[in-house]
Design a protein around this motif. Structure first.
Motif, mmCIF file in Angstrom:
data_model
loop_
_atom_site.group_PDB
_atom_site.id
_atom_site.type_symbol
_atom_site.label_atom_id
_atom_site.label_comp_id
_atom_site.label_asym_id
_atom_site.label_seq_id
_atom_site.Cartn_x
_atom_site.Cartn_y
_atom_site.Cartn_z
ATOM 1 N N LEU A 58 19.692 -66.418 -60.965
ATOM 2 C CA LEU A 58 19.567 -66.616 -62.428
ATOM 3 C C LEU A 58 18.458 -65.856 -62.985
ATOM 4 C CD1 LEU A 58 20.618 -70.316 -62.100
ATOM 5 C CD2 LEU A 58 21.871 -68.349 -63.191
ATOM 6 N N ASN A 59 17.590 -65.133 -62.310
ATOM 7 C CA ASN A 59 16.384 -64.415 -62.826
ATOM 8 C C ASN A 59 15.476 -65.428 -63.446
ATOM 9 O OD1 ASN A 59 15.019 -61.928 -62.904
ATOM 10 N ND2 ASN A 59 15.860 -61.662 -65.129
ATOM 11 N N VAL A 60 15.297 -66.586 -62.994
ATOM 12 C CA VAL A 60 14.415 -67.583 -63.407
ATOM 13 C C VAL A 60 12.789 -66.953 -63.379
ATOM 14 C CG1 VAL A 60 13.063 -69.690 -62.734
ATOM 15 C CG2 VAL A 60 15.775 -69.599 -62.903
ATOM 16 N N ARG A 61 11.977 -66.951 -64.297
ATOM 17 C CA ARG A 61 10.683 -66.260 -64.279
ATOM 18 C C ARG A 61 9.814 -66.805 -63.450
ATOM 19 N NH1 ARG A 61 7.636 -61.984 -64.133
ATOM 20 N NH2 ARG A 61 5.510 -62.372 -65.182
ATOM 21 N N GLY A 62 9.586 -68.110 -63.555
ATOM 22 C CA GLY A 62 8.440 -68.717 -62.655
ATOM 23 C C GLY A 62 9.268 -70.205 -62.350
ATOM 24 N N ILE A 63 8.682 -70.565 -60.919
ATOM 25 C CA ILE A 63 8.940 -71.832 -60.534
ATOM 26 C C ILE A 63 7.601 -72.588 -59.744
ATOM 27 C CG2 ILE A 63 10.202 -72.890 -58.434
ATOM 28 C CD1 ILE A 63 11.695 -70.234 -58.288
ATOM 29 N N ASN A 64 7.538 -73.798 -60.083
ATOM 30 C CA ASN A 64 6.483 -74.839 -59.458
ATOM 31 C C ASN A 64 7.204 -75.562 -58.558
ATOM 32 O OD1 ASN A 64 4.560 -75.555 -62.571
ATOM 33 N ND2 ASN A 64 3.918 -74.369 -60.870
ATOM 34 N N VAL A 65 6.453 -75.595 -57.281
ATOM 35 C CA VAL A 65 7.022 -76.201 -56.478
ATOM 36 C C VAL A 65 6.120 -77.446 -55.792
ATOM 37 C CG1 VAL A 65 7.617 -76.043 -53.680
ATOM 38 C CG2 VAL A 65 7.630 -74.145 -55.326
ATOM 39 N N THR A 66 6.872 -78.652 -55.648
ATOM 40 C CA THR A 66 6.103 -80.099 -55.397
ATOM 41 C C THR A 66 6.818 -80.542 -54.041
ATOM 42 O OG1 THR A 66 5.436 -82.060 -56.331
ATOM 43 C CG2 THR A 66 7.435 -81.373 -57.096
ATOM 44 N N ILE A 67 6.322 -81.754 -53.915
ATOM 45 C CA ILE A 67 6.614 -82.803 -52.679
ATOM 46 C C ILE A 67 8.252 -82.477 -52.767
ATOM 47 C CG2 ILE A 67 6.773 -84.929 -51.730
ATOM 48 C CD1 ILE A 67 4.281 -85.555 -53.099
ATOM 49 N N PRO A 68 8.725 -82.267 -51.402
ATOM 50 C CA PRO A 68 8.250 -82.158 -50.103
ATOM 51 C C PRO A 68 8.352 -80.588 -49.683
ATOM 52 C CG PRO A 68 10.336 -82.606 -49.814
ATOM 53 C CD PRO A 68 10.194 -82.538 -51.462
ATOM 54 N N HIS A 69 8.284 -79.680 -50.709
ATOM 55 C CA HIS A 69 8.661 -78.268 -50.324
ATOM 56 C C HIS A 69 7.331 -77.239 -50.243
ATOM 57 C CE1 HIS A 69 12.513 -79.912 -51.114
ATOM 58 N NE2 HIS A 69 12.512 -79.856 -52.338
ATOM 59 N N LYS A 70 6.335 -77.787 -50.476
ATOM 60 C CA LYS A 70 5.257 -76.706 -50.564
ATOM 61 C C LYS A 70 5.027 -75.722 -49.490
ATOM 62 C CE LYS A 70 2.802 -78.890 -54.092
ATOM 63 N NZ LYS A 70 1.241 -79.714 -54.537
#
Length: 287
Positions: A58-70
């Motif tokens: 989908l060409n998302v520009r940015g992603i933050n990752v939180t619990i439990p995937h870091k």
């Protein structure tokens, strides 16, 4: 919102309902009149790979990752920043024309919080509670700042041992582990200068919980809590009552978010606006 292409950023994790990241980032986008929007997506462990593939498509520009995937997310990325590799945890992803690169801005968030509060950890002994992504960042940050010794306490001791073994490869500090039990904490906290809660214990809606009994806290401790909702957790309230110095999780959230914002937009974030927006919600004020 201006007409034209809208860049999408998002948060992935489980849970995400409590997160203030959409609020602070959308506040910053509006303040700077940027054509960006930020959305939170609940992504379970077994859906992580498909989620990353879908966001990339989908060409998302940015992603933050939180619990439990870091940590798990690293295997699905194209490139990893050197600091994120050393910490072995990614909390921010940038999409560079189809190339997903992972970063760790949690470390910067912790370092800036310590600087803001004028807290020195050089030569100090600290206890880190938890062994997940934020615990990795906290251990790395305190080691960078010259901590003398770091104790990693976790319910599952094998996870603490694994984290200590990994971090010893990239940080030069004495790292020990112990089970997250009252008996073990009692022994270590008596001779510690700082404790950082990197577990979700005390997070809304379970605000009556605390990871440390009040009787183990003392006035010579600096008590940091990565939980920011509520702003004053039970741990922080009880620490303040015994005379300890307390640091809530909001500054860590704002500063790690600010670093992610710069990576996605190339602009300096309006930190004061982001903080005010978060405080209004946490204090129950009308928005």
């Amino acid at each position: 919102m201006m007409p034209g292409k809208v860049e999408v950023c998002c948060l992935i994790g489980d849970p995400v309902e409590h997160s203030l990241s959409p609020l602070i980032h959308n506040t910053a986008f509006r303040k700077l009149k940027l054509n960006f929007t930020y959305i939170a997506f609940k992504v379970s462990k077994n859906e992580l790979k498909k989620a990353i593939e879908g966001l990339k498509a989908l060409n998302v520009r940015g992603i933050n990752v939180t619990i439990p995937h870091k940590t798990e997310v690293i295997k699905y990325l194209d490139q990893i920043d050197c600091r994120a590799l050393e910490v072995n945890a990614v909390n921010t992803i940038v999409n560079y024309n189809g190339v997903l690169k992972g970063f760790n801005t949690d470390v910067a968030g912790i370092l800036r919080t310590l600087e803001e509060r004028k807290i020195s950890v050089k030569g100090k002994k600290a206890v880190i509670m938890g062994a997940g992504g934020i615990a990795r960042a906290a251990t790395y940050a305190l080691a960078m700042e010259g901590a003398r010794e770091i104790i990693i306490a976790n319910r599952t001791l094998t996870n603490a041992v694994k984290l200590a073994r990994e971090l010893k490869k990239s940080v030069k500090v004495k790292v020990r582990t112990l089970p997250l039990t009252v008996k073990a904490l009692k022994t270590e906290l008596k001779v510690s200068d700082m404790v950082v809660n990197c577990t979700p214990v005390g997070m809304s809606p379970h605000t009556d919980k605390t990871p440390i009994p009040k009787e183990l806290l003392h006035e010579d401790l600096v008590v940091m809590d990565a939980v920011y909702n509520p702003l004053r957790t039970r741990l922080l309230r009880e620490a303040e009552e015994v005379g300890a110095r307390i640091v809530d999780g909001l500054s860590m959230l704002i500063y790690q978010g600010a670093e992610a914002f710069k990576l996605w937009t190339g602009r300096e974030p309006p930190i004061n606006s982001m903080r005010r927006a978060a405080l209004r919600v946490l204090r129950g004020e009308n928005w």
